[in-house]
Enzyme design. Structure first.
Site, PDB file in Angstrom:
ATOM      1  N   GLU A 141     -16.947  17.658   5.542  1.00  0.00           N
ATOM      2  CA  GLU A 141     -16.062  18.349   4.599  1.00  0.00           C
ATOM      3  C   GLU A 141     -16.630  18.282   3.178  1.00  0.00           C
ATOM      4  O   GLU A 141     -16.506  19.238   2.403  1.00  0.00           O
ATOM      5  CB  GLU A 141     -14.656  17.749   4.658  1.00  0.00           C
ATOM      6  N   GLY A 192       0.811  -1.211   0.000  1.00  0.00           N
ATOM      7  CA  GLY A 192       0.000   0.000   0.000  1.00  0.00           C
ATOM      8  C   GLY A 192       0.842   1.257   0.000  1.00  0.00           C
ATOM      9  O   GLY A 192       1.822   1.364   0.743  1.00  0.00           O
ATOM     10  N   ALA A 250      -4.381  11.079   8.790  1.00  0.00           N
ATOM     11  CA  ALA A 250      -3.139  11.103   8.026  1.00  0.00           C
ATOM     12  C   ALA A 250      -1.935  11.318   8.937  1.00  0.00           C
ATOM     13  O   ALA A 250      -0.889  10.680   8.767  1.00  0.00           O
ATOM     14  CB  ALA A 250      -3.202  12.199   6.961  1.00  0.00           C
TER      15      ALA A 250
END
Length: 404
Positions: free
Chosen positions: A172, A12, A317
């Site tokens: 968002e 990934g 993140a």
């Protein structure tokens, strides 16, 4: 398997995997380890920008970063293929087109949408999962506007955009839609009042990671720009027409239906026999699953326990990139027979955008931001993640510098 130098395979190229590969090139020489990075595509995408791609407020290419711009193919062997299964006993990864053996494995395969078994959700709702799925949403929304403009007898409800889930992604996304819809109305000569943006959430509030003051600001900002928030309204079913909501089974109709209500780890983990807890793997403080010496599971694939709060850290993140730093250091420790270190999360704060010129945030140990200052901080956060991945060159190439 390699008999000379150990082979580290990273699965990934999201925030966790790509950062791990990048850090490994700094931690280990080519003589110390062979590094292999496996990813479905030859690009990384900024997951935290996908809601903008889905709303059509940024071009998909802006959210895409070529992997070879971040890690050198001369130092990291890049394999572009899909992971089918991890065979832990044989230390082998089965890919669609080949197989690869490993000495050490880093599983960072990212997330898939989790519909929690809501009837019809997988069949009838879009999900913001990757570049392609996000691009499809923006194209579908624009198609509804074009069809309404060009064809007769088209229902106004086809212009409605219905979003399930009022967590980070959902809020968002509707924030971006509040910005995009007026542009589409102007382009297709449609009265703005004909278009509804509806956000449905079963919980009693939106954005549970923020306090009431910031949540109230976000709600007012969105509602002032035409977003309808239906809070405390559980979705019992998704149909081709919309969501069935609440105790009275109200059907809210829309031409575009999007589910943002949850994620789970890549299905590869379950199919490979990993023990999953609420869709993810529990890992120890060194980021390895219990009793496993040669494997790290990070990013959206794992739960890392926050001992102070007595709950897992939310997947973000910044968490993924900090995990990657520790994994790279621990792989070096394992290869050089040194003790591994524990992961300690350093919270840099949380910022949510409400469109490109508005937002809310907690930064620097609880300092609260809202409005344009939060939106500016969001751009700083986005550019910082680019810098941590690929340095100033990548920030200049892909960074966010647009004015308010």
């Amino acid at each position: 398997m390699s008999t000379s130098i150990p082979k580290i395979v990273v699965l990934g190229a999201g925030y966790a995997g790509l950062t791990t590969a990048k850090r490994l090139t700094k931690q280990l020489t080519a003589e110390q380890a062979e590094i292999v990075l496996v990813n479905k595509h030859n690009y990384h995408y900024e997951t935290t920008w996908l809601h903008e791609v889905a709303a059509g407020t940024i071009n998909p290419n802006q959210a895409r970063v070529m992997i070879s711009d971040v890690v050198s193919p001369n130092r990291v062997r890049l394999v572009y293929d899909s992971v089918v299964k991890i065979n832990k006993d044989e230390k082998r990864v089965v890919l669609e087109n080949s197989e690869i053996e490993y000495d050490y494995l880093v599983v960072a395969l990212g997330f898939e949408s989790n519909d929690f078994g809501i009837k019809g959700m997988a069949e009838h709702a879009f999900a913001i999962e990757d570049i392609d799925s996000s691009r499809l949403i923006s194209e579908h929304i624009e198609y509804q506007f074009a069809k309404y403009n060009n064809e007769e007898n088209v229902s106004e409800e086809s212009l409605n955009i219905l979003v399930g889930g009022a967590g980070f992604t959902g809020i968002e996304f509707v924030g971006e839609l509040a910005q995009k819809v007026p542009e589409l109305c102007k382009k297709y000569d449609i009265d703005r009042s004909k278009v509804r943006i509806i956000n449905v959430e079963a919980a009693p509030s939106i954005l549970p990671m923020f306090d009431k003051e910031l949540v109230d600001y976000a709600k007012k900002s969105l509602e002032d720009r035409g977003v309808e928030l239906k809070i405390g309204a559980a979705i019992s079913e998704a149909t081709p027409e919309g969501f069935v909501v609440g105790d009275d089974k109200e059907l809210i109709k829309a031409g575009t239906i999007v589910w943002t209500g949850g994620v789970k780890a890549s299905s590869v983990l379950g199919e490979s026999g990993f023990e999953l807890v609420k869709g993810k793997v529990n890992v120890n403080s060194d980021l390895r699953p219990e009793g496993v010496e040669d494997m790290f599971v990070i990013g959206d694939c794992s739960w890392v326990w926050n001992k102070e709060a007595d709950r897992p850290y939310p997947s973000t993140a910044q968490l993924a990139m900090q995990e990657a730093d520790v994994v790279a250091a621990n792989l070096k420790a394992l290869i050089t027979n040194q003790p591994v270190e524990e992961f300690v999360f350093s919270d840099k704060g949380t910022v949510a955008s409400l469109g490109h010129s508005d937002g809310i945030g907690n930064v620097m140990s609880g300092y609260k931001l809202s409005g344009k200052s939060a939106a500016a901080m969001k751009k700083v956060v986005d550019n910082r993640s680019l810098f941590l991945l690929g340095g100033a060159k990548l920030v200049l190439k892909k960074g966010k510098f647009r004015p308010f």
